[in-house]
Scaffold this motif. Structure first.
Motif, PDB file in Angstrom:
ATOM      1  N   LEU A   1       0.817  -1.220   0.000  1.00 37.49           N
ATOM      2  CA  LEU A   1       0.000   0.000   0.000  1.00 37.49           C
ATOM      3  C   LEU A   1       0.848   1.266   0.000  1.00 37.49           C
ATOM      4  CD1 LEU A   1      -2.806  -1.030   2.523  1.00 37.49           C
ATOM      5  CD2 LEU A   1      -2.946  -0.951   0.025  1.00 37.49           C
ATOM      6  N   ASN A   2       1.938   1.275   0.764  1.00 34.44           N
ATOM      7  CA  ASN A   2       2.828   2.435   0.850  1.00 34.44           C
ATOM      8  C   ASN A   2       2.092   3.722   1.238  1.00 34.44           C
ATOM      9  OD1 ASN A   2       5.552   1.377   0.100  1.00 34.44           O
ATOM     10  ND2 ASN A   2       4.401   0.712  -1.696  1.00 34.44           N
TER      11      ASN A   2
ATOM     12  N   GLY B   1      -4.748  -3.277  -8.911  1.00 37.76           N
ATOM     13  CA  GLY B   1      -3.376  -2.792  -8.963  1.00 37.76           C
ATOM     14  C   GLY B   1      -3.323  -1.331  -8.580  1.00 37.76           C
ATOM     15  N   PHE B   2      -2.159  -0.719  -8.796  1.00 34.17           N
ATOM     16  CA  PHE B   2      -1.957   0.676  -8.420  1.00 34.17           C
ATOM     17  C   PHE B   2      -1.449   1.481  -9.607  1.00 34.17           C
ATOM     18  CE2 PHE B   2      -0.759  -1.629  -4.401  1.00 34.17           C
ATOM     19  CZ  PHE B   2      -1.855  -1.223  -3.635  1.00 34.17           C
TER      20      PHE B   2
ATOM     21  N   ARG C   1      -1.038   7.569  -4.979  1.00 33.87           N
ATOM     22  CA  ARG C   1      -1.320   6.175  -5.349  1.00 33.87           C
ATOM     23  C   ARG C   1      -2.829   5.993  -5.476  1.00 33.87           C
ATOM     24  NH1 ARG C   1       1.877   0.811  -3.855  1.00 33.87           N
ATOM     25  NH2 ARG C   1       2.881   1.602  -5.753  1.00 33.87           N
ATOM     26  N   VAL C   2      -3.271   5.455  -6.619  1.00 30.19           N
ATOM     27  CA  VAL C   2      -4.681   5.194  -6.885  1.00 30.19           C
ATOM     28  C   VAL C   2      -4.853   3.680  -6.987  1.00 30.19           C
ATOM     29  CG1 VAL C   2      -6.635   5.636  -8.407  1.00 30.19           C
ATOM     30  CG2 VAL C   2      -4.819   7.365  -8.185  1.00 30.19           C
ATOM     31  N   HIS C   3      -5.724   3.120  -6.138  1.00 28.40           N
ATOM     32  CA  HIS C   3      -5.937   1.672  -6.112  1.00 28.40           C
ATOM     33  C   HIS C   3      -7.088   1.331  -7.056  1.00 28.40           C
ATOM     34  CE1 HIS C   3      -6.110  -2.156  -3.405  1.00 28.40           C
ATOM     35  NE2 HIS C   3      -5.635  -2.395  -4.600  1.00 28.40           N
ATOM     36  N   VAL C   4      -6.742   0.853  -8.249  1.00 28.62           N
ATOM     37  CA  VAL C   4      -7.760   0.497  -9.238  1.00 28.62           C
ATOM     38  C   VAL C   4      -8.156  -0.962  -9.069  1.00 28.62           C
ATOM     39  CG1 VAL C   4      -7.181   2.282 -10.910  1.00 28.62           C
ATOM     40  CG2 VAL C   4      -5.981   0.091 -11.009  1.00 28.62           C
ATOM     41  N   LYS C   5      -9.467  -1.197  -9.267  1.00 26.93           N
ATOM     42  CA  LYS C   5     -10.033  -2.540  -9.089  1.00 26.93           C
ATOM     43  C   LYS C   5     -11.032  -2.822 -10.198  1.00 26.93           C
ATOM     44  CE  LYS C   5      -9.589  -2.167  -4.080  1.00 26.93           C
ATOM     45  NZ  LYS C   5     -10.268  -2.128  -2.795  1.00 26.93           N
TER      46      LYS C   5
ATOM     47  N   ARG D   1       3.323   5.651 -13.114  1.00 27.05           N
ATOM     48  CA  ARG D   1       3.845   4.280 -13.165  1.00 27.05           C
ATOM     49  C   ARG D   1       2.711   3.366 -12.719  1.00 27.05           C
ATOM     50  NH1 ARG D   1       7.963   5.195  -8.037  1.00 27.05           N
ATOM     51  NH2 ARG D   1       6.333   5.294  -6.451  1.00 27.05           N
ATOM     52  N   PHE D   2       2.883   2.072 -12.960  1.00 26.54           N
ATOM     53  CA  PHE D   2       1.835   1.105 -12.643  1.00 26.54           C
ATOM     54  C   PHE D   2       2.456  -0.135 -12.015  1.00 26.54           C
ATOM     55  CE2 PHE D   2      -0.370  -2.784 -13.647  1.00 26.54           C
ATOM     56  CZ  PHE D   2      -1.598  -2.529 -13.057  1.00 26.54           C
ATOM     57  N   THR D   3       1.708  -0.772 -11.141  1.00 25.77           N
ATOM     58  CA  THR D   3       2.108  -2.074 -10.617  1.00 25.77           C
ATOM     59  C   THR D   3       0.879  -2.858 -10.184  1.00 25.77           C
ATOM     60  OG1 THR D   3       3.573  -3.236  -9.076  1.00 25.77           O
ATOM     61  CG2 THR D   3       2.416  -1.303  -8.216  1.00 25.77           C
ATOM     62  N   CYS D   4       1.024  -4.162 -10.185  1.00 23.07           N
ATOM     63  CA  CYS D   4       0.017  -5.000  -9.544  1.00 23.07           C
ATOM     64  C   CYS D   4       0.090  -4.737  -8.050  1.00 23.07           C
ATOM     65  CB  CYS D   4       0.327  -6.485  -9.773  1.00 23.07           C
ATOM     66  SG  CYS D   4       0.137  -7.026 -11.458  1.00 23.07           S
ATOM     67  N   ASP D   5      -0.978  -5.065  -7.340  1.00 18.62           N
ATOM     68  CA  ASP D   5      -0.888  -5.062  -5.888  1.00 18.62           C
ATOM     69  C   ASP D   5      -0.437  -6.461  -5.462  1.00 18.62           C
ATOM     70  OD1 ASP D   5      -3.227  -6.609  -6.095  1.00 18.62           O
ATOM     71  OD2 ASP D   5      -4.532  -4.977  -5.432  1.00 18.62           O
ATOM     72  N   GLU D   6      -0.553  -6.761  -4.191  1.00 16.75           N
ATOM     73  CA  GLU D   6      -0.025  -8.046  -3.703  1.00 16.75           C
ATOM     74  C   GLU D   6      -0.814  -9.255  -4.185  1.00 16.75           C
ATOM     75  OE1 GLU D   6       0.444  -7.087   0.488  1.00 16.75           O
ATOM     76  OE2 GLU D   6       2.524  -6.497   0.112  1.00 16.75           O
ATOM     77  N   SER D   7      -1.943  -9.050  -4.863  1.00 19.92           N
ATOM     78  CA  SER D   7      -2.690 -10.174  -5.440  1.00 19.92           C
ATOM     79  C   SER D   7      -1.990 -10.730  -6.684  1.00 19.92           C
ATOM     80  CB  SER D   7      -4.108  -9.730  -5.815  1.00 19.92           C
ATOM     81  OG  SER D   7      -4.076  -8.863  -6.946  1.00 19.92           O
TER      82      SER D   7
END
Length: 186
Positions: A28-29, A127-128, A140-144, A158-164
């Protein structure tokens, strides 16, 4: 049919990230205490947002290209027509579906800009997206699942997956994609 952006209370959760290097890009940071970012601030950055639930619609795991005219969702079709999106592709970011997964996820996390709007529709997973605000701070925006978000041309992100470690997403474009990231000078 015009598709209105989502009301403020439906926008994805967003917050200012911790300062310094990001040791775990998938965490999450959040700052302590958390500093939430409102939909109003995201709009000022230039972000647009729609919620398009994907339940009941089937999309391929991967399709490069994918014709957005094949969209089974009438709201997605209307948004496509309203905004002039004529090209799309669909990818699944997961170790089982993306060759070189670890390297790809690292490369997505390099801070960059594009010379065109960036459009992402999250079919499933999460992801984020990290974007720079006017003061050059990371948001940071948590997209679902069901989130469709646009980033304006020229915004560092920038983009990344979350821990899933799983996100199934559609990228939409106006015309043929010229998807060239311009990394930020160090």
């Amino acid at each position: 049919m015009t598709v209105e952006q989502a009301p403020d209370n439906e926008w994805p959760e967003a917050w200012y990230m911790t300062e310094g290097d990001c040791e775990n890009q998938k965490a999450l940071n959040k700052q302590e205490p958390n500093q939430p970012v409102t939909a109003e601030i995201l709009r000022k950055i230039g972000i647009n947002y729609w919620n398009l639930p994907s339940e009941g619609f089937t999309y391929p795991v991967k399709s490069v290209p994918w014709d957005p005219k094949e969209a089974p969702d009438p709201k997605l079709m209307a948004l496509r027509d309203d905004r002039g999106y004529s090209y799309a592709d669909i990818i699944t970011i997961h170790p089982d579906h993306l060759p070189g997964y670890d390297e790809k996820v690292k490369s997505f996390f390099e801070e960059h800009i594009h010379d065109a709007e960036e459009i992402r529709y999250i079919i499933s997973g999460s992801g984020f997206f990290d974007v720079r605000d006017a003061d050059d701070k990371w948001v940071r925006v948590h997209v679902k699942k069901g989130d469709l978000m646009t980033l304006p041309e020229g915004i560092y992100h920038r983009f990344t997956c979350d821990e899933s470690d799983f996100i199934h997403a559609m990228r939409l474009f106006k015309g043929q994609p010229i998807w060239t990231p311009f990394n930020r000078p160090q």
